[in-house]
Design an enzyme around this catalytic site. Structure first.
Site, mmCIF file in Angstrom:
data_model
loop_
_atom_site.group_PDB
_atom_site.id
_atom_site.type_symbol
_atom_site.label_atom_id
_atom_site.label_comp_id
_atom_site.label_asym_id
_atom_site.label_seq_id
_atom_site.Cartn_x
_atom_site.Cartn_y
_atom_site.Cartn_z
ATOM 1 N N GLY A 24 0.821 -1.207 0.000
ATOM 2 C CA GLY A 24 0.000 0.000 0.000
ATOM 3 C C GLY A 24 0.849 1.248 0.000
ATOM 4 O O GLY A 24 2.062 1.203 0.235
ATOM 5 N N GLY A 26 0.433 5.915 0.379
ATOM 6 C CA GLY A 26 -0.384 7.089 0.619
ATOM 7 C C GLY A 26 0.428 8.338 0.369
ATOM 8 O O GLY A 26 1.558 8.278 -0.134
ATOM 9 N N GLY A 27 -0.146 9.497 0.729
ATOM 10 C CA GLY A 27 0.541 10.749 0.478
ATOM 11 C C GLY A 27 1.814 10.898 1.286
ATOM 12 O O GLY A 27 2.755 11.555 0.854
ATOM 13 N N MET A 28 1.858 10.280 2.477
ATOM 14 C CA MET A 28 3.002 10.446 3.359
ATOM 15 C C MET A 28 4.039 9.339 3.224
ATOM 16 O O MET A 28 5.202 9.547 3.569
ATOM 17 C CB MET A 28 2.527 10.499 4.809
ATOM 18 C CG MET A 28 1.753 11.749 5.166
ATOM 19 S SD MET A 28 2.804 13.206 5.211
ATOM 20 C CE MET A 28 3.781 12.847 6.672
ATOM 21 N N GLY A 29 3.639 8.173 2.750
ATOM 22 C CA GLY A 29 4.619 7.103 2.722
ATOM 23 C C GLY A 29 4.165 5.850 2.017
ATOM 24 O O GLY A 29 3.125 5.815 1.359
ATOM 25 N N VAL A 31 3.846 1.430 2.361
ATOM 26 C CA VAL A 31 3.712 0.317 3.298
ATOM 27 C C VAL A 31 4.206 -0.955 2.622
ATOM 28 O O VAL A 31 3.786 -1.268 1.497
ATOM 29 C CB VAL A 31 2.255 0.131 3.772
ATOM 30 C CG1 VAL A 31 2.187 -0.984 4.811
ATOM 31 C CG2 VAL A 31 1.714 1.430 4.349
ATOM 32 N N LYS A 45 5.577 0.539 7.654
ATOM 33 C CA LYS A 45 5.220 1.834 7.088
ATOM 34 C C LYS A 45 6.436 2.744 7.102
ATOM 35 O O LYS A 45 7.074 2.929 8.146
ATOM 36 C CB LYS A 45 4.083 2.452 7.908
ATOM 37 C CG LYS A 45 3.595 3.800 7.413
ATOM 38 C CD LYS A 45 2.425 4.272 8.279
ATOM 39 C CE LYS A 45 1.893 5.616 7.830
ATOM 40 N NZ LYS A 45 0.748 6.058 8.687
ATOM 41 N N ASP A 138 -10.404 8.537 12.239
ATOM 42 C CA ASP A 138 -10.381 8.318 10.792
ATOM 43 C C ASP A 138 -10.817 6.896 10.450
ATOM 44 O O ASP A 138 -10.252 6.253 9.565
ATOM 45 C CB ASP A 138 -8.985 8.591 10.227
ATOM 46 C CG ASP A 138 -8.990 8.753 8.702
ATOM 47 O OD1 ASP A 138 -10.039 9.171 8.148
ATOM 48 O OD2 ASP A 138 -7.969 8.458 8.062
#
Length: 406
Positions: A24, A26-29, A31, A45, A138
């Site tokens: 996976g 995302g915007g920050m990192g 996985v 992560k 979230d």
């Protein structure tokens, strides 16, 4: 869960974990699927190099400290971390299975009784989180993984201490996912209460039974307006009658009007019991229904040894003729390491279970013709939680006992 190969830019190891593939981003990192020196799988992560600065490190360190305080059987466990590394990272328990969003998109909404089981399980898990003085903030379908032992909640990156007045976000900044965000959270109200997680869980259950969120909007701005507008009610079209009143209450505009999490658990139990099931039975059905379906990528990386169904039939015939001194537990262990056909209920399990006969035929080599597979759902890898595994193991024991001198 889909696993893709590492790219040339990806690290091959971090903090003692060997990295096996991507699971996976995302915007920050990113996985990764990792493996500890002792062979423990982990979700690792890693913060992207392009966003590593003092603020992102501080936020990441806060996430790590929060994760260290959270525990429970429905929470992906914290394993290790290093917020001071060149590329900050943290490792949590790896849950082998799709997230709820992907499962519903692939197989469609859950039946009402299974959604009630999911609701009871997640509400109980969130109750434990709130007892630790935390809010998730979230919760959404993508943060609920459907593993072989049941659903688990992940990604507490936005979690905050319920009574804390400090935050790394700007004073008027709203952080979260609008589709599942409570009105007061979308409006920037502080401090938040446990009612925000109740609302988010209601949105998750609505998605589970309809494939839709409370508000459908073309963009984020419109979504925020719809969520915060008291005159715009959430869309509950298509919700099963058994769950309509509960979801309407959980998605109430006013936080004080929403039920507490223990009440959500109680109402979900009522739905399950009204269907003639015990809560544990509904949990097992949910786990069977949502068990990991496509293990191709994982098997390519980990290459586990398994027996084909034809091999299981051969083992069945062999055990039926076994001598008295044989190992009674061996038959059960063999059955439980073999792959199972797709299971939607006891009828399917009975249909596919190997049949034992009074006089077993001579052992034949395993058939070379591939066993047909049901077109509805791909075949899960493990039999450990299936009805068929228990039935097959019991048949093997009975066959053995029939041939014993005592």
């Amino acid at each position: 869960m889909q696993i893709t190969p590492l790219s040339p830019e990806d690290p091959i190891a971090l903090g003692g974990f060997d990295l096996l593939g991507r699971i996976g981003q995302g915007g920050m990192g990113q996985v990764y699927l990792g493996e500890s020196p002792g062979g423990e799988p982990a979700a690792v992560k890693v913060i992207k190099s392009s966003v590593v600065d003092s603020e992102s490190r501080q936020r990441f360190a806060q996430e790590i400290e929060i994760l260290k305080t959270i525990w429970g059987p429905r929470i992906a466990a914290f394993l290790d971390s290093d917020a001071e590394a060149e590329r900050p990272w943290l490792a949590t328990e790896y849950v082998e299975g799709p997230d709820l969003r992907k499962h519903v998109a692939t197989y469609g909404p859950l039946p009402a009784v299974l959604a009630a089981s999911l609701g009871a399980t997640l509400a109980e898990a969130l109750t434990g989180v709130q007892k630790q003085g935390l809010l998730h903030r979230d919760l959404k379908p993508a943060n609920i993984l459907l593993g072989p032992n049941g659903p688990k909640i992940i990604d507490f990156g936005l979690a905050v201490f319920a009574e804390s007045s400090t935050s790394l976000t700007a004073p008027n900044q709203v952080v979260g996912t609008p589709a599942c965000m409570a009105p007061e959270q979308a409006a920037g109200v502080k401090p938040l209460t446990g009612a925000v997680d109740v609302y988010a869980l209601g949105a998750v259950l609505l998605f589970a039974v309809t494939g839709r969120y409370p508000y459908q909007a073309p963009n984020v701005v419109v979504a925020f307006h719809m969520v915060t507008d008291p005159s715009t009610a959430p869309d509950l079209t298509g919700v099963p009658d058994e769950l309509s009143s509960l979801l309407a209450a959980m998605l109430a505009q006013e936080a004080a009007a929403r039920p507490a999490l223990p009440e959500v658990v109680a109402q979900c139990r009522s739905v399950i019991e009204a269907a003639g099931l015990k809560v544990a039975q509904a949990r097992r059905r949910l786990t069977t229904f949502t068990a990991p379906q496509d293990q191709t990528a994982t098997e390519a990386l980990q290459a586990p040894a398994t027996l084909a169904l034809a091999d299981l039939r051969t083992v069945t015939a062999t055990v039926a003729q076994a001598p008295v001194c044989g190992d009674l537990d061996h038959a059960s262990s063999v059955a439980e390491t073999s792959p199972r056909p797709a299971a939607h209920g006891a009828a399917d399990a009975t249909e596919h279970a190997p049949k034992l006969v009074d006089t077993p035929p001579p052992v034949q080599p395993a058939a070379t013709t591939p066993v047909p597979r049901r077109s509805v759902r791909p075949t899960p890898r493990s039999l450990r939680q299936s009805v068929q595994a228990r039935r097959t193991a019991e048949q093997l024991r009975m066959a053995y006992a029939a041939g014993a001198s005592f």
